[in-house]
Scaffold this active site. Structure first.
Site, PDB file in Angstrom:
ATOM      1  N   CYS A   2     -25.503  11.344-108.712  1.00 61.86           N
ATOM      2  CA  CYS A   2     -25.592   9.925-109.032  1.00 61.86           C
ATOM      3  C   CYS A   2     -25.445   9.667-110.531  1.00 61.86           C
ATOM      4  O   CYS A   2     -25.858  10.480-111.351  1.00 61.86           O
ATOM      5  CB  CYS A   2     -26.941   9.377-108.600  1.00 61.86           C
ATOM      6  SG  CYS A   2     -27.251   9.620-106.860  1.00 61.86           S
ATOM      7  N   ARG A  27     -18.928  12.759-112.264  1.00 57.68           N
ATOM      8  CA  ARG A  27     -20.113  13.422-111.712  1.00 57.68           C
ATOM      9  C   ARG A  27     -20.041  13.558-110.198  1.00 57.68           C
ATOM     10  O   ARG A  27     -20.773  14.344-109.605  1.00 57.68           O
ATOM     11  CB  ARG A  27     -21.378  12.630-112.083  1.00 57.68           C
ATOM     12  CG  ARG A  27     -21.635  12.587-113.566  1.00 57.68           C
ATOM     13  CD  ARG A  27     -22.697  11.573-113.913  1.00 57.68           C
ATOM     14  NE  ARG A  27     -24.013  11.985-113.490  1.00 57.68           N
ATOM     15  CZ  ARG A  27     -24.865  12.677-114.235  1.00 57.68           C
ATOM     16  NH1 ARG A  27     -24.515  13.042-115.448  1.00 57.68           N
ATOM     17  NH2 ARG A  27     -26.048  13.000-113.784  1.00 57.68           N
ATOM     18  N   TRP A  73     -24.334   9.495-104.960  1.00 50.86           N
ATOM     19  CA  TRP A  73     -23.877  10.670-104.219  1.00 50.86           C
ATOM     20  C   TRP A  73     -24.906  10.854-103.109  1.00 50.86           C
ATOM     21  O   TRP A  73     -26.069  11.147-103.372  1.00 50.86           O
ATOM     22  CB  TRP A  73     -23.833  11.891-105.153  1.00 50.86           C
ATOM     23  CG  TRP A  73     -23.215  13.105-104.560  1.00 50.86           C
ATOM     24  CD1 TRP A  73     -21.884  13.417-104.527  1.00 50.86           C
ATOM     25  CD2 TRP A  73     -23.902  14.201-103.939  1.00 50.86           C
ATOM     26  NE1 TRP A  73     -21.700  14.632-103.917  1.00 50.86           N
ATOM     27  CE2 TRP A  73     -22.917  15.131-103.549  1.00 50.86           C
ATOM     28  CE3 TRP A  73     -25.244  14.494-103.672  1.00 50.86           C
ATOM     29  CZ2 TRP A  73     -23.235  16.332-102.906  1.00 50.86           C
ATOM     30  CZ3 TRP A  73     -25.553  15.676-103.031  1.00 50.86           C
ATOM     31  CH2 TRP A  73     -24.552  16.582-102.653  1.00 50.86           C
ATOM     32  N   ASN A  99     -31.545   8.230-109.669  1.00 52.28           N
ATOM     33  CA  ASN A  99     -30.891   9.528-109.490  1.00 52.28           C
ATOM     34  C   ASN A  99     -32.001  10.537-109.242  1.00 52.28           C
ATOM     35  O   ASN A  99     -32.960  10.596-110.003  1.00 52.28           O
ATOM     36  CB  ASN A  99     -30.105   9.878-110.767  1.00 52.28           C
ATOM     37  CG  ASN A  99     -29.492  11.264-110.718  1.00 52.28           C
ATOM     38  OD1 ASN A  99     -29.469  11.901-109.667  1.00 52.28           O
ATOM     39  ND2 ASN A  99     -28.993  11.728-111.852  1.00 52.28           N
ATOM     40  N   GLY A 100     -31.904  11.299-108.154  1.00 54.71           N
ATOM     41  CA  GLY A 100     -32.947  12.279-107.832  1.00 54.71           C
ATOM     42  C   GLY A 100     -33.389  12.109-106.389  1.00 54.71           C
ATOM     43  O   GLY A 100     -32.713  11.440-105.604  1.00 54.71           O
ATOM     44  N   GLU A 485     -13.693  33.462-108.277  1.00 52.78           N
ATOM     45  CA  GLU A 485     -13.502  32.201-108.997  1.00 52.78           C
ATOM     46  C   GLU A 485     -12.172  31.538-108.598  1.00 52.78           C
ATOM     47  O   GLU A 485     -12.115  30.323-108.400  1.00 52.78           O
ATOM     48  CB  GLU A 485     -13.570  32.476-110.511  1.00 52.78           C
ATOM     49  CG  GLU A 485     -13.312  31.295-111.420  1.00 52.78           C
ATOM     50  CD  GLU A 485     -14.272  30.117-111.225  1.00 52.78           C
ATOM     51  OE1 GLU A 485     -15.268  30.237-110.508  1.00 52.78           O
ATOM     52  OE2 GLU A 485     -13.986  29.050-111.793  1.00 52.78           O
ATOM     53  N   LYS A 489     -11.927  27.869-106.903  1.00 51.94           N
ATOM     54  CA  LYS A 489     -11.108  26.782-107.486  1.00 51.94           C
ATOM     55  C   LYS A 489     -10.196  26.193-106.419  1.00 51.94           C
ATOM     56  O   LYS A 489     -10.064  24.987-106.297  1.00 51.94           O
ATOM     57  CB  LYS A 489     -10.222  27.293-108.637  1.00 51.94           C
ATOM     58  CG  LYS A 489     -10.853  27.547-109.966  1.00 51.94           C
ATOM     59  CD  LYS A 489     -11.404  26.375-110.688  1.00 51.94           C
ATOM     60  CE  LYS A 489     -12.788  26.034-110.233  1.00 51.94           C
ATOM     61  NZ  LYS A 489     -13.910  26.675-110.844  1.00 51.94           N
ATOM     62  N   GLU A 492     -12.189  24.194-103.631  1.00 50.93           N
ATOM     63  CA  GLU A 492     -12.861  22.938-103.991  1.00 50.93           C
ATOM     64  C   GLU A 492     -11.901  21.801-104.304  1.00 50.93           C
ATOM     65  O   GLU A 492     -12.230  20.649-104.060  1.00 50.93           O
ATOM     66  CB  GLU A 492     -13.916  23.138-105.085  1.00 50.93           C
ATOM     67  CG  GLU A 492     -13.435  23.542-106.432  1.00 50.93           C
ATOM     68  CD  GLU A 492     -14.584  23.780-107.407  1.00 50.93           C
ATOM     69  OE1 GLU A 492     -15.690  23.259-107.221  1.00 50.93           O
ATOM     70  OE2 GLU A 492     -14.356  24.504-108.392  1.00 50.93           O
ATOM     71  N   HIS A 508     -12.640  46.493 -94.652  1.00 54.49           N
ATOM     72  CA  HIS A 508     -13.866  46.428 -93.851  1.00 54.49           C
ATOM     73  C   HIS A 508     -13.997  45.109 -93.104  1.00 54.49           C
ATOM     74  O   HIS A 508     -15.090  44.756 -92.664  1.00 54.49           O
ATOM     75  CB  HIS A 508     -15.089  46.654 -94.751  1.00 54.49           C
ATOM     76  CG  HIS A 508     -15.092  47.996 -95.402  1.00 54.49           C
ATOM     77  ND1 HIS A 508     -15.338  49.160 -94.704  1.00 54.49           N
ATOM     78  CD2 HIS A 508     -14.814  48.366 -96.670  1.00 54.49           C
ATOM     79  CE1 HIS A 508     -15.252  50.184 -95.529  1.00 54.49           C
ATOM     80  NE2 HIS A 508     -14.924  49.731 -96.730  1.00 54.49           N
ATOM     81  N   LYS A 607     -20.355  16.892-110.189  1.00 51.94           N
ATOM     82  CA  LYS A 607     -20.201  17.732-111.381  1.00 51.94           C
ATOM     83  C   LYS A 607     -21.514  18.421-111.739  1.00 51.94           C
ATOM     84  O   LYS A 607     -21.542  19.598-112.027  1.00 51.94           O
ATOM     85  CB  LYS A 607     -19.707  16.876-112.556  1.00 51.94           C
ATOM     86  CG  LYS A 607     -19.437  17.673-113.830  1.00 51.94           C
ATOM     87  CD  LYS A 607     -18.292  18.639-113.648  1.00 51.94           C
ATOM     88  CE  LYS A 607     -18.066  19.521-114.849  1.00 51.94           C
ATOM     89  NZ  LYS A 607     -17.221  20.681-114.530  1.00 51.94           N
TER      90      LYS A 607
HETATM   91  O1  M6R Z   1     -23.427  23.007-114.300  1.00 47.88           O
HETATM   92  P1  M6R Z   1     -23.534  24.354-113.653  1.00 47.88           P
HETATM   93  O2  M6R Z   1     -22.711  25.384-114.335  1.00 47.88           O
HETATM   94  O3  M6R Z   1     -24.950  24.801-113.487  1.00 47.88           O
HETATM   95  O4  M6R Z   1     -22.929  24.138-112.212  1.00 47.88           O
HETATM   96  C1  M6R Z   1     -22.909  25.155-111.263  1.00 47.88           C
HETATM   97  C2  M6R Z   1     -21.985  24.821-110.135  1.00 47.88           C
HETATM   98  O5  M6R Z   1     -22.389  23.647-109.498  1.00 47.88           O
HETATM   99  C3  M6R Z   1     -20.539  24.655-110.621  1.00 47.88           C
HETATM  100  O6  M6R Z   1     -20.079  25.782-111.286  1.00 47.88           O
HETATM  101  C4  M6R Z   1     -19.605  24.369-109.414  1.00 47.88           C
HETATM  102  O7  M6R Z   1     -19.520  25.469-108.596  1.00 47.88           O
HETATM  103  C5  M6R Z   1     -18.229  23.914-109.906  1.00 47.88           C
HETATM  104  N1  M6R Z   1     -17.752  22.843-109.092  1.00 47.88           N
HETATM  105  C6  M6R Z   1     -17.216  24.985-109.856  1.00 47.88           C
HETATM  106  O8  M6R Z   1     -15.951  24.573-110.214  1.00 47.88           O
END
Ligand code: M6R
Length: 612
Positions: A2, A27, A73, A99-100, A485, A489, A492, A508, A607
């Protein structure tokens, strides 16, 4: 997650709120709303984007020099118009944005329903604003006092702003666990979840601390109290953030801009910290804790998502060069499994945003057990940065795209410096190796510059595979976290299912998936496991899988076997992740763009993940 924006001053609030909400779009959110007080209070809110909200408010009364705005969110209740913020109190005299999560909302709601309250949404937030008004009426206290008393009754995390129809000169804001910053202008106030909506109006800000309540009055100076009603002196800081850093600067997407910024952001992460000619590495922020770290029995790295992948790279480097055992934990698992920790343990928390709820909770748990906590954060002054004993900022600059790119390479850079500096102090890294890596590290930014010039080649490969439904990513050693990673990427931002595996693990299980339709991205750069990876590629080829190989410049063997290959500049094996991740970021970027996906704000993602 949020986003909160609020304004109180002489200007029209609506355009400021809308612009602010757009700045916070990164965000992640699924509905948006604003409330304004002119002669009456007006609330406009709807499911969808801020542009949908603008269309919804079009032609209606949007006047008022006080207002609050929110991007939601969804947590409690689906994304729809009713659940969007702001929420009214029972009498509709108060509105709130939040937010929370209010964890005890269900029992509070039950009580209030018994007393005749009606709720219009499924949210925990609406319960809080009803509670505030309930206390105000029952206890015959003013709004500030009622809000303070209500916050003493709730369990959970919050950043809230409350506005009253009867007093359009005041805003009350409070926070616990979720971030909130107040901008102080010449004759106005701004409130936001982070500084991005504020920076173009004022550089003077106050970061609210947990359990603090701010009283903003049009005719008075900012007042801050804690939840026990003790007055606090606002600590006004100057923002370092520049407006250009949060704008696209001619790029089509923030993600592409951030990928291209990496030569600079990596340099910024090293700036003032290394001197290859003199063989110096120093991380000022943690120097007081270096002895503690050198003598630690083990390191436990806690993080989530991409930051967790950076932690996995660090595991290889710290164990190799500093000879300190490292465990890498998902913060969300660590916090709930009663981990064995003691005063000889050092916990390293990695986070771009510095606000990730699980990582924050893991830190608090480790602290309570006496461990020393070191933070590696990007956002200066963030909750995690403040919760740790010491730390190093990554200095990648604001990362707006939800998919983390430059934050990852900045984290890996700082963690590499940490491994080298500890190794040097401990005497566990040979002098020649130390000097070689250091000078190689200095050349990484220019090598990435060279690599970025090949992005049309990656765009070409993306075109070929844009319709694939699955991808496999393979790597060994510190290229294994890069495989993870790369897969993260892709999934997502393009919504293609992708998995990362250590190359040798393929046989395996995942090998069963391989057929002529399966693209397999293999990090096959020169190094001790090169021959082993070559064998893994043979295994994929034998089953007709399509190989996209990331190889070292000048490679012959893998290039002949692969269907497509991308050459990357040669570097020391331990620095390969900093370079090999770049083509994987670009591959996922181009595929997502070609599939028409919203690259910077992928569906369902936020974010900074401020709820667990
Ligand atoms: O802000 P942070 O690095 O703690 O966030 C961790 C994850 O939420 C963040 O890396 C998330 O996986 C990203 N969307 C990856 O691209």
């Amino acid at each position: 997650m949020c986003g909160i924006v609020a304004y109180l001053g002489q200007k029209q609030a609506y355009p400021i709120l809308i612009k602010g909400l757009k700045r916070l779009e990164y965000r992640g959110y699924d509905s948006a709303g604003v409330a304004l007080v002119d002669s009456e209070m007006a609330v406009y809110k709807c499911k969808g984007k801020v542009s949908d909200l603008e269309a919804h408010a079009n032609g209606k009364n949007i006047n008022g020099t006080i207002g609050i705005g929110h991007t939601r969110w969804a947590t409690h209740g689906e994304p729809n118009d009713a659940n969007a913020h702001p929420h009214y109190s029972e009498s509709k005299k108060l509105v709130i944005i939040h937010n929370g999560i209010i964890e005890n909302y269900a029992s509070l709601k039950k009580e209030m329903i018994k007393r005749g309250h009606t709720f219009l949404s499924d949210t925990d937030t609406e319960v809080l604003v009803h509670l505030i008004e309930d206390i105000q009426e029952k206890e015959k206290v003013d709004l500030f006092e009622a809000l303070r008393m209500a916050l003493n009754e709730v369990i959970g995390a919050y950043a809230i702003v409350v506005m009253s129809k009867d007093d359009p000169n005041k805003l009350i804001a409070a926070k616990k666990g979720s971030p909130m910053v107040i901008g102080i202008g010449k004759d106005d106030f701004y409130i936001a979840s982070d500084a991005t909506p504020i920076v173009e109006y004022t550089k003077n800000v106050v970061y609210l601390e947990d359990e603090e309540i701010a009283l903003l009055d049009r005719n008075e100076e900012l007042k801050i109290f804690n939840i026990k009603n003790q007055s606090k002196t606002p600590y006004i800081q100057e923002l370092e953030l520049q407006l250009e850093a949060i704008e696209k600067g001619g790029y089509e997407h923030f993600m592409l801009k951030e990928i291209y910024e990496q030569p600079k952001s990596i340099l910024d992460s090293m700036r003032g910290r290394i001197n290859a000619a003199q063989g110096i590495v120093s991380l000022g922020g943690i120097s007081d804790y270096e002895t503690k770290m050198i003598n630690a029995k083990r390191f436990i790295i806690v993080a989530c998502g991409t930051s967790w992948h950076a932690g996995l790279v660090a595991e290889y480097l710290i164990e190799e060069y500093a000879r300190i055992p490292v465990e890498v934990e998902y913060a969300s698992e660590f916090r709930y499994r009663n981990p064995i920790l003691n005063e000889d343990d050092v916990v390293i928390a990695i986070s771009q945003s510095g606000e990730t709820a699980d990582t924050l909770a893991a830190i608090e748990l480790a602290k309570s057990k006496g461990a020393t906590i070191i933070g590696i954060c990007n956002v200066v002054g963030s909750s995690i940065a403040r919760a740790t004993h010491a730390g190093s900022y990554t200095h990648a600059g604001p990362e707006i795209g939800v998919a983390s790119t430059k934050a990852f390479t900045a984290q890996v850079t700082v963690l590499t410096l940490l491994a080298l500096s500890l190794g040097k102090k401990k005497g566990t890294i040979p002098h020649s190796k130390f000097a070689q890596i250091l000078s190689e590290l200095e050349s990484v930014p220019s090598k990435i510059e060279t690599l970025l010039k090949k992005d049309n080649q990656i765009e070409y490969i993306s075109e070929i595979f844009k319709n694939a439904t699955n991808f496999l990513y393979l790597g060994r050693g510190c290229s294994f976290p890069v495989a993870l990673e790369g897969a993260l990427k892709l999934k997502e931002i393009s919504y293609i299912h992708a998995e990362g595996y250590p190359a040798a693990e393929m046989k395996h299980g995942p090998i069963a998936l391989i057929d002529a339709e399966m693209p397999v991205v293999v990090i096959a750069t020169k190094g001790p496991s090169y021959e082993k990876v070559v064998s893994n590629i043979q295994e994929v080829k034998a089953r007709k899988g399509k190989i996209i190989a990331i190889v070292t410049e000048g490679d012959v063997t893998v290039k002949e076997m692969a269907d497509y290959s991308i050459e990357i500049p040669e570097t020391d094996e331990s620095l390969v992740p900093l370079i090999s991740v770049i083509p994987l970021q670009l591959l996922s970027y181009y595929i997502a763009v070609m599939r028409g996906c919203n690259v910077d704000q992928p569906r369902n993602l936020a974010k900074s993940v401020t709820v667990e």
